[in-house]
Write an enzyme that holds these catalytic residues in place. Structure first.
Site, PDB file in Angstrom:
ATOM      1  N   GLY A  51       0.538  -0.884  -0.275  1.00 56.13           N
ATOM      2  CA  GLY A  51      -0.201  -0.242  -0.018  1.00 56.13           C
ATOM      3  C   GLY A  51       0.506   1.175   0.016  1.00 56.13           C
ATOM      4  O   GLY A  51       0.361   2.592   0.470  1.00 56.13           O
ATOM      5  N   ASN A  61       3.223  -2.769   5.661  1.00 57.35           N
ATOM      6  CA  ASN A  61       3.404  -1.650   4.601  1.00 57.35           C
ATOM      7  C   ASN A  61       5.246  -1.556   4.305  1.00 57.35           C
ATOM      8  O   ASN A  61       5.341  -1.793   5.268  1.00 57.35           O
ATOM      9  CB  ASN A  61       3.131  -0.931   4.723  1.00 57.35           C
ATOM     10  CG  ASN A  61       2.859   0.569   3.355  1.00 57.35           C
ATOM     11  OD1 ASN A  61       2.569  -0.130   2.262  1.00 57.35           O
ATOM     12  ND2 ASN A  61       2.370   0.965   3.714  1.00 57.35           N
ATOM     13  N   LYS A 104      -0.543   2.278  -4.692  1.00 55.70           N
ATOM     14  CA  LYS A 104      -1.616   3.510  -4.381  1.00 55.70           C
ATOM     15  C   LYS A 104      -0.490   3.999  -6.299  1.00 55.70           C
ATOM     16  O   LYS A 104      -1.632   4.672  -6.622  1.00 55.70           O
ATOM     17  CB  LYS A 104      -0.806   4.802  -3.912  1.00 55.70           C
ATOM     18  CG  LYS A 104      -0.813   4.179  -2.883  1.00 55.70           C
ATOM     19  CD  LYS A 104      -2.373   4.780  -1.821  1.00 55.70           C
ATOM     20  CE  LYS A 104      -2.869   4.499  -0.762  1.00 55.70           C
ATOM     21  NZ  LYS A 104      -2.585   3.651  -0.214  1.00 55.70           N
ATOM     22  N   ASP A 144      -8.533   5.942   2.686  1.00 56.18           N
ATOM     23  CA  ASP A 144      -7.561   6.807   3.555  1.00 56.18           C
ATOM     24  C   ASP A 144      -6.729   7.144   2.136  1.00 56.18           C
ATOM     25  O   ASP A 144      -7.649   7.391   1.043  1.00 56.18           O
ATOM     26  CB  ASP A 144      -6.387   5.927   3.708  1.00 56.18           C
ATOM     27  CG  ASP A 144      -5.564   5.128   2.993  1.00 56.18           C
ATOM     28  OD1 ASP A 144      -6.834   4.381   1.583  1.00 56.18           O
ATOM     29  OD2 ASP A 144      -5.046   4.602   2.428  1.00 56.18           O
ATOM     30  N   ASP A 145      -6.358   8.541   3.120  1.00 51.26           N
ATOM     31  CA  ASP A 145      -6.086   9.667   2.103  1.00 51.26           C
ATOM     32  C   ASP A 145      -6.671  10.408   1.110  1.00 51.26           C
ATOM     33  O   ASP A 145      -6.473  10.823   0.212  1.00 51.26           O
ATOM     34  CB  ASP A 145      -4.240   8.926   1.888  1.00 51.26           C
ATOM     35  CG  ASP A 145      -3.656   8.503   3.149  1.00 51.26           C
ATOM     36  OD1 ASP A 145      -3.825   9.183   3.700  1.00 51.26           O
ATOM     37  OD2 ASP A 145      -2.380   7.589   2.070  1.00 51.26           O
ATOM     38  N   ASP A 196       8.010   5.186   1.725  1.00 49.60           N
ATOM     39  CA  ASP A 196       7.922   6.513   1.262  1.00 49.60           C
ATOM     40  C   ASP A 196       7.494   8.009   1.666  1.00 49.60           C
ATOM     41  O   ASP A 196       7.419   8.165   0.540  1.00 49.60           O
ATOM     42  CB  ASP A 196       6.557   5.619   0.442  1.00 49.60           C
ATOM     43  CG  ASP A 196       5.299   5.583   1.804  1.00 49.60           C
ATOM     44  OD1 ASP A 196       6.049   5.711   2.251  1.00 49.60           O
ATOM     45  OD2 ASP A 196       4.372   5.178   0.712  1.00 49.60           O
ATOM     46  N   TRP A 218      -2.274  -2.355  10.246  1.00 47.79           N
ATOM     47  CA  TRP A 218      -1.630  -2.195   9.341  1.00 47.79           C
ATOM     48  C   TRP A 218      -0.506  -0.629   9.643  1.00 47.79           C
ATOM     49  O   TRP A 218      -0.452   0.091   9.948  1.00 47.79           O
ATOM     50  CB  TRP A 218      -2.463  -0.808   7.988  1.00 47.79           C
ATOM     51  CG  TRP A 218      -1.986  -0.154   6.993  1.00 47.79           C
ATOM     52  CD1 TRP A 218      -0.152   0.267   6.830  1.00 47.79           C
ATOM     53  CD2 TRP A 218      -2.112   0.205   5.675  1.00 47.79           C
ATOM     54  NE1 TRP A 218      -0.178   0.447   6.488  1.00 47.79           N
ATOM     55  CE2 TRP A 218      -1.878   0.651   4.746  1.00 47.79           C
ATOM     56  CE3 TRP A 218      -3.229  -0.823   5.182  1.00 47.79           C
ATOM     57  CZ2 TRP A 218      -1.471   1.346   3.555  1.00 47.79           C
ATOM     58  CZ3 TRP A 218      -4.276   0.008   4.056  1.00 47.79           C
ATOM     59  CH2 TRP A 218      -3.313   0.487   2.943  1.00 47.79           C
ATOM     60  N   ASN A 275       2.986   0.665   9.813  1.00 49.28           N
ATOM     61  CA  ASN A 275       3.232   1.574   8.477  1.00 49.28           C
ATOM     62  C   ASN A 275       4.934   1.387   9.199  1.00 49.28           C
ATOM     63  O   ASN A 275       6.129   1.851   8.908  1.00 49.28           O
ATOM     64  CB  ASN A 275       3.608   2.711   8.067  1.00 49.28           C
ATOM     65  CG  ASN A 275       2.304   2.746   7.005  1.00 49.28           C
ATOM     66  OD1 ASN A 275       2.114   1.989   6.382  1.00 49.28           O
ATOM     67  ND2 ASN A 275       0.760   3.409   8.116  1.00 49.28           N
TER      68      ASN A 275
END
Length: 604
Positions: free
Chosen positions: A156, A393, A187, A263-264, A365, A358, A360
């Site tokens: 992700g 992730n 993404k 999300d986001d 990134d 989830w 991270n």
């Protein structure tokens, strides 16, 4: 229940013959491992006893790859099955009453793998696979099961998605390490999110997804396909139908797990009541009627505590309105954070279910100039009853991510016996058995993120940090250098140069080397810079002016090289550059360089 890390007897077997350098251990560490003092020859032939259950195909297929010598009249027997099967009826009482649990027994008469379900049987064979790497099979009884129901990876991250080939290799890696979940949600896939989430995949991409689904099934991994419709979704019948149609097209490709990401995003798509209504519609009209689809997953808009407005009621709306079987993702106290028991004390009551973590990490990134190849630590080992799932992730560097993923597999399977450093060492050997010492040297200095907006940091250069601190302290105080510390730092700088050379010229894992090559190039210059800085200081102390000046000038050139290589390497990233040892090693060497420069000026 008695729990233990692998007994000393097994570790002894691993030090025999051609495996002397491996010092391997079972990953994940079993819940219970008993025996191992005695051993048997690996049988050349065996008689397989199984009930013909189709669900056991992946497990039996793997067994045949590992041990091709099946022969009906062979005296040595291998029995495999799930609870209720005739082939393993005598072992029924030994089967753990846990999903994906298994019982493995090896003795002179044969091998038995009795499991709670088909995936458990497959994991029993995977444990046998690791034991078959030994010169002889230990006579053991293993009783094993996972602590967390769903364990694995969510692809992700932002940036360059993994290649098709990388994803295939990842799925094999998950199977070997008993991770059962892969969520496809890159993404930068336009058919996963805006602008084309409503459209079916083109033929080429659809074929690749089908291949991934088939590989996942062969490795007993649930392939989840995620859709990200929130940025331009319309809360109407047309878009609900579009979503059902897209899910159906993915179902026809073999997908049996689905997730919806909100999300986001901003705007209309962030409304909790609308999200809950849509997810329930998908659950009621697609997931449940199919009968063979895994529980639906939601990634909410408020997916961490820092972004949560409790009074606004977003999470409580989801908790009260979502169907009970829908799982809700959570990243912790922030976008990037360690997960502990208080994490769940906050979120679980709000969403009225166990959170789907989830995590991270080791995603980069937001710090693309760094690699995160250190041990997995910082999460609570008392959360197995709080979480329904724990997925990582990863980095866009698929091979390099495996060091962390190896640790995550171990952590989520057996928290009580999880040892971060042991898992890290084993992961390095798993990636590069022959060149493990060189990869270890590299990974040791590529663990921290550097300063970042989440203030999430990792220990780095721990093997040499005390020596660096002692050496810098002695020079700052104008004292004679700590000779032991000086020797250790000199040795490490030489090891850094050697590791860089060995890895850059190795053909053992070319895909890994291709990923980390920019950092390896910089790593070599860093080691050389350290050598010349120390050389300068020692020549100055001896009064060897000419030699000290030559060493200083060389250190100066190397320092400049570090700066320009950082600009040229990894240039396509949002944070270009290739930082190595940036938390401890490089700052200390630069401080020592400044001391050398100051002494040079005073001597002039």
């Amino acid at each position: 229940m008695r729990k233990n890390i692998l007994c000393a007897a097994l570790l002894g077997w691993l030090a025999i013959g051609p495996l002397q350098a491996q010092e391997a251990w079972l990953n994940p560490v079993p819940q219970v491992y008993a025996g191992g003092q005695d051993s048997i020859d690996i049988p050349a032939q065996y008689c397989l006893q199984a009930d013909g259950n189709e669900a056991l195909s992946p497990a039996i297929g793997l067994l045949h790859k590992l041990m091709p010598g099946e022969k009906e009249e062979a005296a040595f027997r291998i029995s495999i099955g799930i609870k209720g099967d005739k082939a393993v009826r005598k072992y029924a009482k030994n089967i753990p009453a846990k999903a994906e649990g298994y019982y493995l027994k090896i003795d002179k008469r044969g091998i038995a793998i009795a499991a709670a379900d088909a995936r458990g049987a497959y994991y029993g064979v995977q444990t046998l696979a690791q034991l078959l790497a030994l010169p002889r099979l230990p006579q053991v009884e293993v009783t094993d099961y996972p602590d967390i129901p769903y364990r694995g990876v969510v692809e992700g991250f932002y940036g360059t998605p993994w290649s098709h080939e990388a994803r295939l290799r990842q799925l094999d890696f998950y199977g070997r390490n008993k991770m059962n979940t892969y969520i496809y949600g890159p993404k930068d896939d336009p058919y996963h999110r805006t602008p084309h989430w409503r459209k079916p995949y083109p033929e080429k991409e659809a074929k690749q997804l089908r291949e991934l689904v088939e590989r996942a099934k062969a490795n007993n991994v649930i392939f989840y396909w995620a859709i990200h419709p929130g940025q331009d979704i319309r809360w109407n019948e047309e878009d609900r139908t579009q979503l059902i149609n897209k899910f159906e097209s993915m179902y026809q490709l073999g997908v049996r797990g689905f997730a919806v990401f909100f999300d986001d995003i901003s705007g209309e798509g962030t409304k909790a009541d609308k999200q809950a209504e849509l997810l329930n519609y998908l659950d009621d009209n697609f997931v449940r009627p199919k009968g063979d689809v895994a529980p639906l997953i939601l990634c909410p808009t408020e997916y961490n505590k820092a972004w949560t407005n409790v009074k606004g009621g977003y999470l409580t709306t989801l908790g009260s309105k979502l169907n009970a079987g829908i799982q809700v993702m959570w990243t912790g106290n922030d976008v990037v954070a360690s997960i502990d028991h208080p994490t769940f004390e906050f979120i679980n009551p709000l969403i009225q279910r166990k959170a789907y973590i989830w995590w991270n990490y080791p995603v980069t990134d937001y710090v693309q100039d760094h690699l995160l190849m250190g041990p997995v630590y910082g999460n609570g080992t008392d959360i197995k009853d709080d979480a329904i799932a724990f997925v990582s992730n990863p980095m866009e560097h698929a091979e390099a991510s495996k060091i962390a993923l190896y640790g995550i597999a171990a952590y989520t399977w057996n928290m009580d016996d999880y040892n971060p450093h042991q898992a890290w060492e084993a992961a390095i050997r798993d990636l590069m058995p022959v060149n493990a010492p060189y990869l270890r040297t590299f990974a040791m200095h590529n663990t921290d993120l550097g300063p970042n907006r989440y203030d999430f940091r990792r220990a780095e250069s721990e093997n040499i940090r005390p020596a660096l601190e002692a050496l810098l302290s002695s020079y700052k105080q104008g004292q004679a250098p700590d000779q032991k510390a000086l020797s250790q730092v000199e040795k490490e700088c030489r090891a850094i140069c050697l590791a860089s050379d060995k890895l850059l010229t190795s053909d053992e894992n070319p895909l890994l080397i291709e990923e980390i090559a920019p950092w390896l190039i910089r790593f070599k210059v860093l080691g050389q810079f350290g050598q010349e800085v120390l050389n300068t200081l020692q020549r100055q102390a001896l009064g060897q002016t000419k030699e000290a000046e030559a060493a200083y000038q060389q250190a100066r050139v190397l320092h400049s090289t570090l700066q320009w290589t950082d600009k040229l390497l990894n240039p396509q990233a949002q944070q270009p550059g290739a930082e190595c040892g940036s938390k401890v090693l490089l700052p200390t060497l630069e401080a020592l360089f400044e001391i050398a420069a100051s002494r040079r000026e005073k001597a002039e």
